[in-house]
Design a protein around this motif. Sequence first.
Motif, mmCIF file in Angstrom:
data_model
loop_
_atom_site.group_PDB
_atom_site.id
_atom_site.type_symbol
_atom_site.label_atom_id
_atom_site.label_comp_id
_atom_site.label_asym_id
_atom_site.label_seq_id
_atom_site.Cartn_x
_atom_site.Cartn_y
_atom_site.Cartn_z
ATOM 1 N N GLN A 72 2.405 1.702 -3.412
ATOM 2 C CA GLN A 72 1.370 2.130 -4.361
ATOM 3 C C GLN A 72 1.055 3.620 -4.221
ATOM 4 O O GLN A 72 0.823 4.309 -5.212
ATOM 5 N N GLU A 73 1.072 4.125 -2.995
ATOM 6 C CA GLU A 73 0.787 5.556 -2.802
ATOM 7 C C GLU A 73 1.935 6.416 -3.306
ATOM 8 O O GLU A 73 1.712 7.476 -3.894
ATOM 9 N N LYS A 106 0.826 -1.209 0.000
ATOM 10 C CA LYS A 106 0.000 0.000 0.000
ATOM 11 C C LYS A 106 0.862 1.262 0.000
ATOM 12 O O LYS A 106 0.585 2.221 -0.724
ATOM 13 N N ARG A 124 3.154 9.742 -10.116
ATOM 14 C CA ARG A 124 2.558 9.767 -11.468
ATOM 15 C C ARG A 124 1.446 10.784 -11.628
ATOM 16 O O ARG A 124 1.289 11.370 -12.698
ATOM 17 N N GLU A 125 0.646 10.988 -10.584
ATOM 18 C CA GLU A 125 -0.548 11.824 -10.707
ATOM 19 C C GLU A 125 -0.413 13.198 -10.062
ATOM 20 O O GLU A 125 -1.195 14.099 -10.372
ATOM 21 N N GLU A 126 0.522 13.351 -9.157
ATOM 22 C CA GLU A 126 0.651 14.616 -8.442
ATOM 23 C C GLU A 126 2.116 15.040 -8.520
ATOM 24 O O GLU A 126 2.664 15.075 -9.607
ATOM 25 N N ARG A 181 1.467 6.451 -7.017
ATOM 26 C CA ARG A 181 0.338 7.317 -7.384
ATOM 27 C C ARG A 181 0.715 8.796 -7.312
ATOM 28 O O ARG A 181 0.465 9.569 -8.247
ATOM 29 N N VAL A 182 1.325 9.192 -6.205
ATOM 30 C CA VAL A 182 1.696 10.601 -6.044
ATOM 31 C C VAL A 182 2.715 11.010 -7.110
ATOM 32 O O VAL A 182 2.601 12.079 -7.707
#
Length: 137
Positions: free
Chosen positions: A39-40, A36, A46-48, A43-44
Amino acid sequence: MSEIRYAETEQDMVAMHEFLLVVAQPAMQCKVNVVKSLQEIIRVTREEVALMLVREGRLIGTMGIINPVWWYGDDGFLTDRWHFVLPEFDHTVDSALLLSEAVKVADAAGLKFYHQGRIRQGKNGVIRLMPRVYGGE
């Protein structure tokens, strides 16, 4: 002197994850779920925005920046998802580069940056410092 890099590669994500599993440990409030947490970070990145503080090729700090909205309205803001620096570089000119870059990102987006308070050990237990607000004017 240190430099700021924007995390982009899988190697960057793995390096930040390994760094955070060690350096963030004293502030963690529960057992780590390594899947987890990775994954965060992915995510951060790639997306932020995920920042890396590098000195002489060595990762010495990192900050993840996210763009949530207020639970009671539609306005957004930026805040740090994580922000950790090796203890020997905390509260130095080097570590200030992370906050400075986060404020620049917020200014470019026309948003305020809410820097979360740090958890510090006080004489009578854990004390959480209040967040500080930057920019957005």
